[in-house]
Design a protein around this motif. Sequence first.
Motif, PDB file in Angstrom:
ATOM      1  N   ILE A 135       0.873  -1.167   0.000  1.00  0.00           N
ATOM      2  CA  ILE A 135       0.000   0.000   0.000  1.00  0.00           C
ATOM      3  C   ILE A 135       0.907   1.212   0.000  1.00  0.00           C
ATOM      4  O   ILE A 135       1.698   1.416   0.931  1.00  0.00           O
ATOM      5  CB  ILE A 135      -0.940   0.027   1.218  1.00  0.00           C
ATOM      6  CG1 ILE A 135      -1.943  -1.121   1.145  1.00  0.00           C
ATOM      7  CG2 ILE A 135      -1.698   1.355   1.267  1.00  0.00           C
ATOM      8  CD1 ILE A 135      -2.911  -1.147   2.301  1.00  0.00           C
ATOM      9  N   LEU A 136       0.828   2.017  -1.064  1.00  0.00           N
ATOM     10  CA  LEU A 136       1.610   3.237  -1.182  1.00  0.00           C
ATOM     11  C   LEU A 136       0.725   4.426  -0.821  1.00  0.00           C
ATOM     12  O   LEU A 136      -0.395   4.550  -1.325  1.00  0.00           O
ATOM     13  CB  LEU A 136       2.162   3.391  -2.605  1.00  0.00           C
ATOM     14  CG  LEU A 136       3.004   2.211  -3.126  1.00  0.00           C
ATOM     15  CD1 LEU A 136       3.536   2.510  -4.521  1.00  0.00           C
ATOM     16  CD2 LEU A 136       4.144   1.902  -2.172  1.00  0.00           C
ATOM     17  N   GLY A 137       1.233   5.298   0.043  1.00  0.00           N
ATOM     18  CA  GLY A 137       0.448   6.425   0.534  1.00  0.00           C
ATOM     19  C   GLY A 137       0.558   7.652  -0.342  1.00  0.00           C
ATOM     20  O   GLY A 137       1.091   7.628  -1.448  1.00  0.00           O
ATOM     21  N   ARG A 138       0.029   8.778   0.196  1.00  0.00           N
ATOM     22  CA  ARG A 138       0.032  10.043  -0.537  1.00  0.00           C
ATOM     23  C   ARG A 138       1.431  10.640  -0.519  1.00  0.00           C
ATOM     24  O   ARG A 138       2.112  10.644   0.501  1.00  0.00           O
ATOM     25  CB  ARG A 138      -0.962  11.016   0.100  1.00  0.00           C
ATOM     26  CG  ARG A 138      -1.246  12.250  -0.748  1.00  0.00           C
ATOM     27  CD  ARG A 138      -2.057  13.257   0.063  1.00  0.00           C
ATOM     28  NE  ARG A 138      -3.320  12.676   0.484  1.00  0.00           N
ATOM     29  CZ  ARG A 138      -4.429  12.682  -0.255  1.00  0.00           C
ATOM     30  NH1 ARG A 138      -4.404  13.240  -1.455  1.00  0.00           N
ATOM     31  NH2 ARG A 138      -5.550  12.141   0.191  1.00  0.00           N
ATOM     32  N   VAL A 171       5.745   3.986   1.500  1.00  0.00           N
ATOM     33  CA  VAL A 171       5.109   2.705   1.785  1.00  0.00           C
ATOM     34  C   VAL A 171       4.317   2.832   3.084  1.00  0.00           C
ATOM     35  O   VAL A 171       4.870   3.190   4.132  1.00  0.00           O
ATOM     36  CB  VAL A 171       6.150   1.583   1.895  1.00  0.00           C
ATOM     37  CG1 VAL A 171       5.493   0.265   2.274  1.00  0.00           C
ATOM     38  CG2 VAL A 171       6.904   1.428   0.584  1.00  0.00           C
ATOM     39  N   GLU A 172       3.032   2.556   3.015  1.00  0.00           N
ATOM     40  CA  GLU A 172       2.182   2.591   4.206  1.00  0.00           C
ATOM     41  C   GLU A 172       2.043   1.204   4.843  1.00  0.00           C
ATOM     42  O   GLU A 172       1.892   1.093   6.059  1.00  0.00           O
ATOM     43  CB  GLU A 172       0.796   3.136   3.842  1.00  0.00           C
ATOM     44  CG  GLU A 172       0.800   4.568   3.355  1.00  0.00           C
ATOM     45  CD  GLU A 172       1.180   5.565   4.437  1.00  0.00           C
ATOM     46  OE1 GLU A 172       1.069   5.204   5.630  1.00  0.00           O
ATOM     47  OE2 GLU A 172       1.615   6.677   4.105  1.00  0.00           O
ATOM     48  N   ALA A 173       2.073   0.158   4.027  1.00  0.00           N
ATOM     49  CA  ALA A 173       1.948  -1.200   4.557  1.00  0.00           C
ATOM     50  C   ALA A 173       2.559  -2.176   3.565  1.00  0.00           C
ATOM     51  O   ALA A 173       2.586  -1.926   2.346  1.00  0.00           O
ATOM     52  CB  ALA A 173       0.494  -1.552   4.829  1.00  0.00           C
ATOM     53  N   GLU A 182       3.523   3.280  11.629  1.00  0.00           N
ATOM     54  CA  GLU A 182       3.008   3.763  12.905  1.00  0.00           C
ATOM     55  C   GLU A 182       3.935   4.850  13.429  1.00  0.00           C
ATOM     56  O   GLU A 182       5.139   4.609  13.611  1.00  0.00           O
ATOM     57  CB  GLU A 182       2.903   2.618  13.923  1.00  0.00           C
ATOM     58  CG  GLU A 182       1.933   1.517  13.522  1.00  0.00           C
ATOM     59  CD  GLU A 182       1.890   0.404  14.539  1.00  0.00           C
ATOM     60  OE1 GLU A 182       2.613   0.517  15.556  1.00  0.00           O
ATOM     61  OE2 GLU A 182       1.161  -0.579  14.316  1.00  0.00           O
ATOM     62  N   GLY A 183       3.369   6.043  13.674  1.00  0.00           N
ATOM     63  CA  GLY A 183       4.177   7.142  14.175  1.00  0.00           C
ATOM     64  C   GLY A 183       5.250   7.585  13.214  1.00  0.00           C
ATOM     65  O   GLY A 183       6.333   7.980  13.642  1.00  0.00           O
ATOM     66  N   GLY A 184       4.998   7.504  11.925  1.00  0.00           N
ATOM     67  CA  GLY A 184       5.957   7.965  10.935  1.00  0.00           C
ATOM     68  C   GLY A 184       7.008   6.945  10.542  1.00  0.00           C
ATOM     69  O   GLY A 184       7.864   7.239   9.701  1.00  0.00           O
TER      70      GLY A 184
END
Length: 514
Positions: A178-181, A191-193, A209-211
């Motif tokens: 999962i790629l974020g904004r 990368v978010e996940a 989590e927390g950056g």
Amino acid sequence: MSGNMAALAMSQAISLGRADGNAEAGPSWREWLAQIDLVPDLGDHIGSAIWWRGLATLTLLCGAAIATFPGIQPIAVGGAPALDTADFNEARGQMIVPQALGGDTGRHMAATDAVRPLTQTPERPQIELTATLGSGDSFARLLERSGVGSSEAQALANQVSGAVPLADIAAGTRIDLILGRRAARTMPRPVEALAMRARFDLRIEMEREGGRLVMRRIPIAVDTTPLRIRGRVGDSLYRSARAAGAPPEAIQSYLRVIGKQISIGRDMRANDEFDIVVDYRRAETGESETGKLLYAGLIRGGQPKLSMLEWQKDGRSQWFEASGVGEQRGGMARPSNGRVTSTFGMRRHPILGYRRMHSGMDFGGGYGSPIYAVTDGVVTIAGRHGGFGNYVKLAHGGGLGTGYGHMSRIAVRPGQRVTRGQVIGYIGSTGLSTGPHLHYELYRNGHAVNPASVTFVTRAALEGKELAAFRARIRSMTSIVPGAALTPIAPRQIEGPKLGSLADVASKRADGGL
């Protein structure tokens, strides 16, 4: 008869009538014109007067047709007038047109003054994708191709390598991302996940989590009970084993192993039973994988006729019988690929100039060509040795040995164990030699014999504690219940995110929960 008489009377009447009118008059012009053939067949009577008259007629008709040809002119056809732009757009809204041609179906409302054009299209807040690790690919390159920045990709690779060596991640592994904004259009997405099955017994999931990305190792319980398969040979061992559930690779390995001990076509009977044990692993998540062949047996009349087990001996893996005797290795390898230039026996020495015994065989070859050990053995001599120059001598057991002379370079050292076909040196011309070649000798109890008269047969054997451990391993294999590895196992509760957690992460981030 009466018909013929009537025809004759008619002809006489006609001729008489003409005689009465004008006996000297010729045929009329109509009759003469009817007798003229204006279109004769030009394929008959070629060159005659009738043929030439027909050709003239044809030429005249063609000339007349060409002279009177009016030409081709387009004919104007009246029709309905073309639609203007407004009418065309009105009709287009009700058409059915393929989408590949820009088709649109239905009526559309025209834009009003409240519509303002966008300066740029908005970006998606997240991108969910799945990447697959290819053969020869690296974990960092895979992330970069998926849109991850090079620095973050390398940092993720280093983080994952702390949990599992990157080389252990098999080709074909699927990695969910999962790629974020991103902060700007020129920057890569963060990368978010991340989630993947890093190993058969380990799953890795990472969430921001927390950056920073936090990694969770999720161990997967694996049952390693070997799979034992037994069954009657019948008409075809391969078909019977496949019907019993044995994988094709295991059956092929089984046939190769027992084929070195017995003749499959001659010695195997339909009532015999095959006994196969293969490496088998089952994960609590339901996946399974089959490994290599571990045990190959043949049962006749309820008693083992053949039992073969793979075992490590002197750093080499080979198959041994239940008695502890290894597979037979027969035949003597050729020490060089060159041709034989001199055989065993009396000859005139090319340098010394007198006849003496040539106690070996000479093989020609180019300078630096490899020299091979004819069979397994131990190096007893490796160095300068009189007229042999650079010389290597091998001891093969049972009083047998081999010697290799005139080498340009030696590739082994004294005390080293070598295997059949291993390179032990290279052809040269050291010592009493007139050119590059190999002088090869065979010794029996220290005396040189004709190398062409001996064929080596070697069989490894297990003794003492090693033999006891080997037989204990066979007993453990034969004590496995056939099909026991397929018994269902109760799944263990796994702590942490489950396999579908990436969808949960995406929904939470979309709702603002993360």
